[in-house]
Write an enzyme that holds these catalytic residues in place. Structure first.
Site, PDB file in Angstrom:
ATOM      1  N   ASP A 160       3.493  11.352  -0.922  1.00 45.70           N
ATOM      2  CA  ASP A 160       3.266  10.677  -2.211  1.00 45.70           C
ATOM      3  C   ASP A 160       4.513  10.438  -3.077  1.00 45.70           C
ATOM      4  O   ASP A 160       5.372  11.314  -3.190  1.00 45.70           O
ATOM      5  CB  ASP A 160       2.351  11.507  -3.116  1.00 45.70           C
ATOM      6  CG  ASP A 160       1.156  12.075  -2.427  1.00 45.70           C
ATOM      7  OD1 ASP A 160       0.932  11.793  -1.252  1.00 45.70           O
ATOM      8  OD2 ASP A 160       0.432  12.839  -3.093  1.00 45.70           O
TER       9      ASP A 160
ATOM     10  N   GLU B 145      -7.748  12.496  -5.351  1.00 42.36           N
ATOM     11  CA  GLU B 145      -6.348  12.912  -5.488  1.00 42.36           C
ATOM     12  C   GLU B 145      -5.587  11.889  -6.342  1.00 42.36           C
ATOM     13  O   GLU B 145      -6.001  10.747  -6.480  1.00 42.36           O
ATOM     14  CB  GLU B 145      -5.672  12.990  -4.104  1.00 42.36           C
ATOM     15  CG  GLU B 145      -6.337  13.979  -3.160  1.00 42.36           C
ATOM     16  CD  GLU B 145      -5.636  14.128  -1.809  1.00 42.36           C
ATOM     17  OE1 GLU B 145      -5.496  15.261  -1.353  1.00 42.36           O
ATOM     18  OE2 GLU B 145      -5.243  13.113  -1.202  1.00 42.36           O
TER      19      GLU B 145
HETATM   20  C1  FRU Z   1      -2.062  13.305  -1.597  1.00 39.23           C
HETATM   21  C2  FRU Z   1      -1.831  14.796  -1.600  1.00 39.23           C
HETATM   22  C3  FRU Z   1      -1.911  15.335  -3.008  1.00 39.23           C
HETATM   23  C4  FRU Z   1      -1.093  16.588  -2.928  1.00 39.23           C
HETATM   24  C5  FRU Z   1       0.001  16.190  -1.963  1.00 39.23           C
HETATM   25  C6  FRU Z   1       0.483  17.321  -1.095  1.00 39.23           C
HETATM   26  O1  FRU Z   1      -1.507  12.653  -0.513  1.00 39.23           O
HETATM   27  O2  FRU Z   1      -2.754  15.426  -0.750  1.00 39.23           O
HETATM   28  O3  FRU Z   1      -3.222  15.543  -3.453  1.00 39.23           O
HETATM   29  O4  FRU Z   1      -0.587  16.984  -4.170  1.00 39.23           O
HETATM   30  O5  FRU Z   1      -0.514  15.153  -1.172  1.00 39.23           O
HETATM   31  O6  FRU Z   1       1.594  16.928  -0.364  1.00 39.23           O
END
Ligand code: FRU
Length: 498
Positions: A31, A210
């Site tokens: 992300d 998320e």
């Molecule tokens: C989304 C996610 C978020 C989390 C991160 C962990 O892709 O699952 O919810 O904070 O990636 O790397």
């Protein structure tokens, strides 16, 4: 040639390496995080595993850009500590030193999720924490009072996105909590109060929620008419073939509660391809600019860990501007590439007022795998038309329009390497309704990705592909009849890395 010149020449030339998208020099990325504009720089942090090319203990990698196109890599911004690893989150400029971190001046505050497990247990624990920087994001100090927000009862509790809400004079945090979004408020970023929860029985629940984002946008560029947009990414659930993707809601926000203006059962997707996830927008873009600029992670949790790149894994989408537009179906979020990308245009090919007929490829002399096409077609007798790109003897990726169904699609069934995951190959489509019998197509191809914007960003498809790098043919094709090509511009695009 000295070593430096040689190194520069070979920099970012590995197989499948995007030439004008952001990707880390080495290792794993997911992300986008901490996106904030400050003192002339757009900061991009990102979920980063510095010790491997698959997901692992998360850090925040860091890069900056002055023009949204050329990037400077910086050292890791945040590393794991006694509270855990560093999951996704955001960053803001604390202009008035509400936090007290900056001796009355302004500075950057990052708000992120600390991830570990409950003591003597395997149960994941996710809590929100702060870090601040007094030197334009170059070094960060973790707040000694971390974590600043926790809820024992909620396991998936992460990805805080924070913004200043002028009308109520306070900070707002939107946070993903299981399959809802929770909203918290604060006067100082240090202590947070729960105000509302949104999402139960709204939109799609085909995965854990998320990476939310919440912002206000004018409708049809009219600043007297505004609505709030809530972005929510939903995680990969093996039952649903699409894997992870991002939905959005349009409504109102009063400083406490988000009100969805759509039928709760209606799900709106930001992108109809498979590879645009966890995207959020930049904070603090100056009001003279006024754009809401967004970037997404160009992959899908379904297969992100096994895509066939070696030295690094994953890239971001190109930066895109988000806007609200009135369409035949109602108000919708539209996305278009930032205009700064035009600076990368190199050679140009123009075609005007041509009739495309089967068997005659008007782009037969053009080759490339790093380019942009802008075209307008007028529907004729053909049942399907479009482009075949990254084409060689045995591979092609089709970007097409199906006239009868009024659908726009990317077909990567035969696009190249696909055997790394059974769900990768396939055709992804979305509705595209001709306007005055015309459609416009804006396509970006960059070695291993396709980004397709139809009718000025109303229909968007983002898909990864892994073609043989020698496959550089481009075909303008038509099936069962003719189509009028009103205009076409094709630009080869320069690399931003060399
Ligand atoms: C989304 C996610 C978020 C989390 C991160 C962990 O892709 O699952 O919810 O904070 O990636 O790397």
């Amino acid at each position: 040639m000295n070593n430096n010149v040689l190194e520069k020449k070979q920099y970012y030339t590995e197989k499948y390496r995007p030439q004008y998208h952001f990707s880390p020099e080495r290792q794993w990325m997911n992300d986008p995080n901490g996106m904030v504009y400050y003192n002339g720089e757009y900061h991009l942090f990102y979920q980063y595993h510095p010790n491997g090319t698959t997901w692992g203990p998360m850090h925040w990698g860091h890069a900056v850009t002055k023009d949204l196109v050329h990037w400077e890599h910086l050292p890791i911004g945040l590393a794991p500590d006694e509270h855990g690893t560093i999951f996704s989150g955001s960053a803001v400029v604390d202009w008035n030193d509400t936090s007290g971190f900056f001796e009355g001046k302004s500075g950057l505050v990052a708000i992120f999720t600390h991830a570990d497990t409950y003591p003597d247990s395997d149960r994941p624990r996710q809590r929100q924490s702060l870090a601040f920087s007094k030197d334009n994001g170059r070094t960060w100090v973790k707040y000694e009072g971390n974590p600043v927000l926790q809820e024992e009862g909620i396991t998936d509790f992460r990805d805080p996105k924070v913004f200043w809400h002028r009308e109520t004079n306070q900070w707002i945090m939107v946070l993903a909590a299981g399959q809802t979004v929770r909203i918290y408020t604060s006067k100082n970023l240090l202590s947070w109060e729960f105000t509302s929860e949104f999402g139960e029985e709204h939109g799609s629940h085909q995965g854990v929620w998320e990476c939310p984002d919440l912002f206000e946008l004018p409708i049809d560029s009219n600043s007297n008419q505004k609505k709030w947009v809530l972005l929510v990414s939903i995680g990969n659930d093996p039952i649903y073939e699409e894997g992870s993707r991002t939905q959005y809601f349009i409504g109102d926000f009063d400083g406490k509660t988000f009100f969805n203006h759509h039928d709760p059962e209606k799900t709106l997707w930001i992108d109809h391809g498979r590879d645009n996830y966890a995207g959020v927008s930049w904070s603090d873009v100056p009001s003279e600019d006024g754009r809401r600029i967004y970037i997404g992670w160009m992959s899908n949790w379904r297969y992100a860990n096994v895509t066939p790149t070696k030295e690094w894994r994953s890239a971001m989408t190109i930066p895109r501007v988000l806007e609200l537009k009135t369409t035949e179906e109602g108000i919708r979020l539209v996305q278009n590439p930032v205009c700064e990308l035009q600076g990368l245009r190199d050679e140009k090919i123009v075609i005007e007022n041509e009739v495309v007929v089967p068997g005659k490829n008007l782009l037969a002399n053009v080759k490339g795998n790093t380019f942009e096409i802008i075209a307008q077609f007028e529907i004729g007798t053909a049942t399907e038309f479009g482009f075949k790109v990254c084409k060689g003897a045995n591979e092609e990726t089709i970007i097409g329009f199906n006239v009868e169904n009024q659908t726009f699609f990317v077909d990567r069934t035969n696009s190249g390497e696909a055997d790394f995951h059974e769900d990768f190959a396939g055709k992804h489509e979305c509705e595209l309704i001709p306007e005055n019998n015309k459609i416009t197509v804006h396509v970006f191809v960059d070695q291993s990705s396709i980004e397709l914007f139809g009718n000025d960003g109303k229909s968007v498809i983002t898909d990864l592909i892994f073609p043989n790098q020698e496959n550089k043919q481009i075909e303008l094709y038509v099936k069962n009849g003719e189509v009028k090509l009103n205009s076409l511009e094709l630009f080869t695009l320069k690399s931003v890395w060399r």
